[in-house]
Each structure stands twice: as structure tokens, then as C-alpha cells.
Design an enzyme around this catalytic site. Structure first.
Site, short mmCIF file in Angstrom:
data_model
loop_
_atom_site.label_atom_id
_atom_site.label_comp_id
_atom_site.label_asym_id
_atom_site.label_seq_id
_atom_site.Cartn_x
_atom_site.Cartn_y
_atom_site.Cartn_z
N LYS A 241 0.92 -1.15 -0.13
CA LYS A 241 -0.11 -0.04 0.00
C LYS A 241 1.00 1.23 -0.01
O LYS A 241 0.90 2.23 0.92
CB LYS A 241 -0.94 -0.11 1.25
CG LYS A 241 -2.10 -1.04 1.23
CD LYS A 241 -3.23 -1.03 2.22
CE LYS A 241 -4.01 -2.16 2.36
NZ LYS A 241 -3.67 -3.44 2.77
N ASP B 163 3.19 7.29 -1.26
CA ASP B 163 3.93 8.79 -0.99
C ASP B 163 4.09 9.28 -2.86
O ASP B 163 3.82 8.63 -3.43
CB ASP B 163 5.17 8.31 -0.40
CG ASP B 163 5.62 9.45 0.32
OD1 ASP B 163 5.74 10.75 -0.12
OD2 ASP B 163 6.33 9.30 1.48
O1 S5P Z 1 -9.43 -2.66 1.90
C1 S5P Z 1 -8.64 -3.50 2.36
C2 S5P Z 1 -7.57 -3.82 1.22
C3 S5P Z 1 -6.72 -4.89 1.87
S1 S5P Z 1 -5.47 -5.10 0.67
N1 S5P Z 1 -8.95 -4.30 3.16
C4 S5P Z 1 -8.37 -5.44 3.78
O2 S5P Z 1 -8.45 -6.21 4.74
N2 S5P Z 1 -6.97 -5.66 3.12
C5 S5P Z 1 -6.04 -6.77 3.42
O3 S5P Z 1 -6.66 -7.95 3.28
C6 S5P Z 1 -5.70 -6.87 4.89
O4 S5P Z 1 -4.46 -6.11 5.02
C7 S5P Z 1 -5.59 -8.19 5.12
O5 S5P Z 1 -4.03 -8.58 4.86
C8 S5P Z 1 -6.44 -8.92 4.20
C9 S5P Z 1 -7.48 -9.12 4.95
O6 S5P Z 1 -7.41 -10.06 5.83
P1 S5P Z 1 -8.55 -11.15 6.69
O7 S5P Z 1 -7.93 -11.85 7.79
O8 S5P Z 1 -9.56 -9.87 7.35
O9 S5P Z 1 -9.42 -11.94 5.72
#
Ligand code: S5P
Length: 262
Positions: free
Chosen positions: A97, A100
Site C-alpha cells: 500500500k 507517497d
Molecule cells: O481494503 C482492504 C484492503 C486490503 S489489501 N482491506 C483489507 O483487509 N486488505 C487486506 O486484506 C488486509 O491488509 C489483510 O491482509 C487482508 C484481509 O485479511 P482478513 O484476515 O480480514 O481476511
């Protein structure tokens, strides 16, 4: 089936028309392994990361890392991870993510201790700095045949990435389609065939965690919202039998996707 769903093109049609190397490779992996499942492998040690990559590798098209969560990171781990990814046939997506100015993200992507550009096929970025962030990342990744996903929406409740911001993110992606190959989003926004839509915040049953993560079910994400790839973390990794659960996810999500996209 609603008319709008019938007009969706299949993954194989999209694979044949896209010229983006990572989008093409990803579609081919998805079709060959019959999977639109990405694992969010949020672990704290190299040993765990390599273990999960090996165990869940057969069922996924992407393994998503947060490499800076590892407390014992070494570059050797990324080499081993790359070898597992190539053997099982999945892409590596470092969920860095970036957020910058172009000059800064260029160095963060290429250098530092993680050397993300050396091993990750995909990275992602917020668009809050404007197009310069895409240009900076492109300086490093384009010649290496890598791909960038833009965060157009987020899964967390009360996210600020909505409305005009989301629309601008989609437009910026389409304007940089030589390097950008998709979005993190909650639904399909772009009809550009090479643009993949990846949705995190997935559970077989809807709900929320204690820190604002909002979970949606497969039907909402794939049928109603027409997203291509589901990103699943804790629902698989905290299951009683994670390997069997990953296989179940793979089969369910793929069968729903093929019934929607053909
Ligand atoms: O909006 C977002 C974007 C991402 S990349 N919401 C998220 O949860 N993520 C990522 O997806 C977050 O950083 C984590 O690695 C994953 C979700 O994990 P979970 O365990 O909640 O399924």
C-alpha cells in the site's frame, strides 16, 4: 440471470485480449488451476509464511504478503517463497500500500531491506498522492513486467475511499493500463478487460472483526458486485482444517465465478 451479468466476458476472453503481462499470466493461472482465490497470508515469521505457501499453494492464484510483519525477515525467505510460488503456480502480491510521492515510492519498491521489486509480481498503491505515485512505481516495475493494483475502495467500515475518490482511482488505472492491471475494490468498476478487481474482507458468513474490518460473503462479492478475485485471510488460516477450507473456498468461489462470467 440479469442481462448485465450475461454481458460479462469470461476470464479466457479477457486473457486473450489483454496485453498486460501480469494480467495475462494471472488469467492463465486462474483458468488452469480453476481458482479465483487469493490467500492473505498475514503471519509473523518466515517459517509460517513458507509453511502456508506450501500448504495452500495448490488452491490459490495469488499469495498476498505483508512482508514487513515478519519479525525475522531475510532475503533468503523471499527466494524460497518465489520458488514455492513458481512450483505451485501462483503470483506473489506484496500488499505494501504505497502512498507517497513518486521519487519516494520508487526507492521503497526497489530498495530498502525488502527489495520488493525483486520477488513480488504485484504491488498496490493508494492514489491519494495523484498520478505521480503510479509514474514512480512504473519507473521500477514496468521494465520488469510487474503489475500494480490501485486501492479504489477499502473493506473497512466508514472508509473514506468512496464516491469521487473511487472514480478517480478507476480513471487513473485505466489511463496507466500498461502498468496498472486492476484494483482493490468492493465491486467491478472498470469494463477494461485487463483490469482485475480483487476484493478483501471475505468470509463465508458476513460480519465484522473488532477493529473495523467488514466481511462480505461470496455471493455478494461475486454475483452482486461482479468482483473477479476474493482475498481471504483469517477465515481460512483460523479454520479447524485450513487446507480443506481453502479447497472448499476455491471450489465454491470458482463455481460462482464461472456461473457469473461464463
Ligand atoms: O481494503 C482492504 C484492503 C486490503 S489489501 N482491506 C483489507 O483487509 N486488505 C487486506 O486484506 C488486509 O491488509 C489483510 O491482509 C487482508 C484481509 O485479511 P482478513 O484476515 O480480514 O481476511
Amino acid at each position: 440471470m440479469p442481462k448485465s451479468l450475461l454481458s460479462c466476458s469470461s476470464f479466457s476472453d479477457r486473457a486473450s485480449v489483454t496485453s498486460h503481462p501480469i494480467a495475462k499470466k494471472l488469467f492463465e493461472i486462474m483458468l488452469q488451476k480453476k481458482t479465483n482465490l487469493a490467500l492473505a497470508c498475514d503471519v509473523l515469521s518466515q517459517k509460517e509464511l513458507l509453511y502456508w505457501a506450501e500448504a495452500i499453494g495448490p488452491y490459490i492464484c495469488i499469495l498476498k504478503t505483508h512482508i514487513d510483519m515478519l519479525s525475522d525477515f531475510t532475503l533468503e525467505c523471499t527466494k524460497q517463497l518465489r520458488a514455492i510460488a513458481d512450483r505451485h503456480g501462483f503470483l506473489l502480491f506484496e500488499d505494501r500500500k504505497f502512498a507517497d510521492i513518486g521519487q519516494t515510492v520508487m526507492h521503497q519498491y526497489q530498495g530498502g531491506i525488502y527489495r520488493i521489486a525483486d520477488w513480488a509480481d504485484l504491488i498496490n498503491a493508494h492514489v491519494v498522492p495523484g498520478p505521480g505515485i503510479i509514474e514512480g512505481l512504473k519507473e521500477v516495475g514496468l521494465r520488469q513486467g510487474k503489475g500494480l493494483l490501485l486501492l479504489a475502495e477499502m473493506s473497512s467500515s466508514k472508509t473514506l475511499a468512496t464516491g469521487a475518490y473511487t472514480q478517480q482511482a478507476i480513471r487513473l488505472g485505466e489511463e496507466h493500463a500498461d502498468f496498472v492491471c486492476g484494483y482493490i475494490a468492493l465491486r467491478k468498476w472498470s469494463s477494461h478487460p485487463g483490469m482485475l478487481h480483487l476484493t478483501p474482507g471475505v468470509k463465508l458468513q458476513q460480519g465484522q472483526d473488532s477493529l473495523g474490518q467488514r466481511y462480505r460473503c461470496l455471493e455478494e462479492i461475486i454475483v452482486q458486485n461482479q468482483s473477479d478475485i476474493i482475498i481471504v485471510g483469517r477465515d481460512i488460516m483460523q479454520a479447524k482444517d485450513p487446507v480443506a477450507f481453502a479447497k472448499l473456498y476455491q471450489q465454491r468461489a470458482w463455481s460462482i465465478a464461472t456461473s457469473v462470467f461464463g
